[in-house]
Design a protein around this motif. Structure first.
Motif: not given
Ligand SMILES: Nc1ncnc2c1ncn2[C@@H]1O[C@H](COP(=O)(O)OP(=O)(O)OP(=O)(O)O)[C@@H](O)[C@H]1O
Ligand SMILES: [Mg+2]
Lengths: 258, 405
Positions: A10-12, A35-43, A83-85, A169-171, A201-203
């Motif tokens: 978590s962040i904050g 889906p976008n924003g589900s937490g893949k990159s965070t993982l 990295f995705q980016y 991550d989304e290479t 990946t998304h695809y």
């Molecule tokens: N530094 C941050 N501060 C607040 N929220 C964050 C931060 N980093 C990520 N998030 C939130 O955490 C959630 C997951 O982000 P993440 O980048 O892991 O998604 P993702 O599954 O990789 O999405 P995508 O498919 O678009 O790459 C998103 O809702 C994002 O906005």
């Protein structure tokens, strides 16, 4: 090889990963979709050690606790994240960066340093693998690279670093059709009994080239479904609707294969 | 001393009587250590008794003509003036032939207003005179060494560079100091570029951090001439270099760039003014600063576009990296436009090390400290991207404590 148990991030006040379980055996390839924003990159970042998250749970690589380690120690332990980016670093020469990286993990592992000319040979072989022009060695890291070139550079780095666990991550995003084939071929050639990979990946198309042993669906910070590669085909046809419409907290869900 | 020189000098000495040192209220001296400046003592150039030892370890190894000035006096033993390239005159200002006096004095550079320039006029009788009428391939090296003495702790010297029409040359001025005692140097460089002349001029400022360096460079450019001025402002407790560049002839081009890299309590001050007085001139100012510990950087860069200087094209940029909470930078772009069809752009940035880049490097196994160093060097090294001399490049990288890729 990789064991992830009840991982939270978590962040904050925002909780992103909400108790994630995943086991990746030696030599396996696991695809993660969601889906976008589900937490893949965070993982991916939680595995690579980016700070700024509050992390809970357990992550071990071959029994060694990763969560206590700083990113450079995780790299030395064999973790590599594509990295995705990928980050642009003007002024830092790509070859110098790669050699410093390789020699840093070698030093951490107590291995001998690799000299400039031996390194160059290895790096050029790796570049041929991803069909990258050797000129890229002499440019600044990712600076001014196109989206696809950056992704190739990630795979190049993986080929040089020879990690135990690669998290990509989304290479595949941003790659044209030919580049996708090249990158996939690069990934496949790095496949081996001692190397595990997590491919985000998304695809589904990427998974035609890189055939995963398992596919996981990550929704809202949790893995809500796991299966074999046919799961990706199902997602391609039906999207994530089946998974996001459930009341996730109550639905009985299959975790990752243990 | 001949008549002209005497008259010139005594006028300056007269001004000395009513000399007031700059204060905080003088914009161009706002961040200078005024107390320490007041403790500098100047006098007529006198040869020092100090044994300098090996100066080669302190300066870049540049093959070619070299003139070494110690406390305003040319040190012939350390100089290399025997085999000068065709079209090059490189002599000591003090002993120069009468016909060259005219070129070296009263160059109609803008009126000298600040105290340290007046001091330089009064006491800076020694130094180097370089006249180029040709296109020498070799780099000309001018080394200025300040040796604090009991009688006077600071030296004053001058460098005069006259480029004839269509000439071209590369000149490096390395400025260092001897001993750790308090003192410093006050060096004035006067450059004139005749039509279509081109000069690459570099200053490597590396006095000990117990000393003060006050540098001032005045440039007058005629039509079609090109100046490439680079500054590596690294040494001194207070290291200052001020440029006053006058683009007087149509189509003249001045490209100024520099790097300042401060540690400890250093203050590194760059004061730049480019005056566009003629049509279709272009100027570039591109400076980078890295400030660590409690160091301070100052970049005060101005462009004055005078009436009639239509078609002026100028760009200014100043980017800074602060490595510590106590480090500080003051960046001030100034612009005054009194002409038409003018394009003037400027930008300044102040930042810290990029966290994302740091993480990226660390994720590749590079330890935090080394990753930081890589980023800092990457930022600084970009100021050397088009530096042709390997000798100077390696001197700088060694000086900044990093090996090159
Ligand atoms: N530094 C941050 N501060 C607040 N929220 C964050 C931060 N980093 C990520 N998030 C939130 O955490 C959630 C997951 O982000 P993440 O980048 O892991 O998604 P993702 O599954 O990789 O999405 P995508 O498919 O678009 O790459 C998103 O809702 C994002 O906005
Ligand atoms: Mg993502």
């Amino acid at each position: 090889m990789l064991h992830v148990e009840n991982l939270t991030a978590s962040i904050g006040d925002t909780s992103i990963l909400k108790g994630l379980n995943l086991d990746v055996g030696a030599g396996e390839i696991h695809a993660i979709m969601g889906p976008n924003g589900s937490g893949k990159s965070t993982l991916a970042h939680a595995l690579a050690g980016r700070d700024g998250y509050e992390i809970g749970g357990t992550v071990t690589l071959d029994g060694v606790d990763l969560l206590e380690m700083v990113p450079e120690d995780r790299a030395a332990a064999g973790v590599f994240m594509g990295f995705q980016y990928p980050v642009e670093i003007p002024g830092v020469n790509n070859m110098y960066f790669l050699r410093t990286a390789l020699n840093s993990v070698r030093r951490a592992r107590g291995d001998e340093q690799i000299g400039a000319s031996d390194f160059l040979k290895g790096a050029q072989d790796a570049m041929d693998l991803v069909e990258m022009n050797h000129d890229f060695l002499y440019r600044s890291v990712n600076a001014g690279f196109s989206g696809g070139e950056k992704k190739r550079n990630e795979i190049l780095q993986m080929a040089v670093m020879q990690p135990k666990l690669a998290v990509l991550d989304e290479t595949d995003s941003g790659l044209d059709i030919d580049a996708l084939r090249v990158v996939a071929a690069g990934v496949n050639s790095l496949r081996g009994p001692d190397r595990s990979m997590i491919v985000i990946t998304h695809y589904q198309r990427l998974l035609d080239y890189i055939k995963p042993d398992f596919v996981h669906v990550l929704v809202d910070g949790k893995i809500v479904k796991s299966g074999d590669h046919t799961l990706a085909l199902h997602l391609e046809d039906h999207g994530y609707a089946d998974f996001v419409n459930h009341d996730l907290d109550d639905a009985p869900l299959t975790g990752a294969p243990a | 001393m001949n008549q002209a020189a005497l008259a010139f000098r005594s006028a300056a000495l007269e001004q000395m009587a009513s000399l007031t040192l700059p204060t905080k209220r003088d914009e161009a001296w706002r961040y200078a250590p005024h107390k320490a400046l007041g403790q500098l003592t100047f006098g007529p150039a006198t040869a020092t008794d100090a044994v300098l030892g090996d100066i080669d370890s302190q300066i870049p190894h540049i093959d070619g003509p070299r003139i070494v000035i110690v406390n305003g006096v040319v040190d012939s033993a350390q100089s290399q003036l025997d085999t000068l390239p065709a079209g090059v005159k490189l002599v000591s200002l003090a002993g120069m032939p009468a016909d060259l006096v005219e070129s070296a004095l009263d160059r109609q550079h803008d009126t000298i207003d600040d105290a340290f320039s007046i001091i330089n006029r009064a006491y800076g009788e020694g130094g180097a005179l370089l006249m180029v009428d040709g296109r020498p391939a070799e780099t000309i090296h001018i080394v200025d060494i300040a040796v604090p003495d009991v009688s006077q702790n600071a030296s004053a010297s001058r460098v005069v560079i006259a480029m004839e029409a269509e000439s071209s040359a590369t000149v490096v001025e390395t400025r260092i100091g001897h001993s750790d005692a308090f003192g410093g140097s006050n060096v004035r460089t006067e450059i004139s570029l005749a039509a279509d002349a081109s000069l690459e001029h570099m200053i490597l400022q590396d006095l000990p951090t117990t000393q003060i360096h006050l540098g001032r460079v005045d440039v007058m450019q005629e039509a079609g001439s090109t100046l490439r001025a680079r500054l590596f402002n690294l040494g001194s407790d207070y290291g200052r270099v001020a440029y006053h560049v006058h683009l007087d002839g149509e189509g003249a081009h001045a490209d100024l760039s520099g790097l300042y890299f401060g540690f400890g309590t250093q203050t590194l001050d760059q004061q730049i003014t480019v005056v566009h007085s003629a049509k279709n001139c272009t100027s570039r100012q591109s400076y980078r600063g890295v400030l660590d510990d409690s160091s301070t950087g100052i970049w005060n860069g101005g462009v004055d576009v005078r009436p009639g200087a239509d078609g002026t094209d100028s760009e200014q940029s100043n980017d800074n990296l602060l490595l510590s909470r106590k480090a500080e930078v003051n960046t001030m772009p100034r612009l005054e436009i009194l002409a038409d069809e003018v394009s003037c752009q400027h930008g300044a940035t102040v930042g810290q090390l990029d966290d994302a880049a740091l993480y990226y490097l660390r994720s590749r196994g590079i330890p935090n400290e080394e990753a930081s160093r890589l980023l800092i060097n990457g930022f600084a090294d970009q100021m050397m991207d088009d530096l042709e001399s390997d000798a100077i490049r390696s001197w700088i990288t060694e000086r900044l404590g990093h090996d090159d890729a």
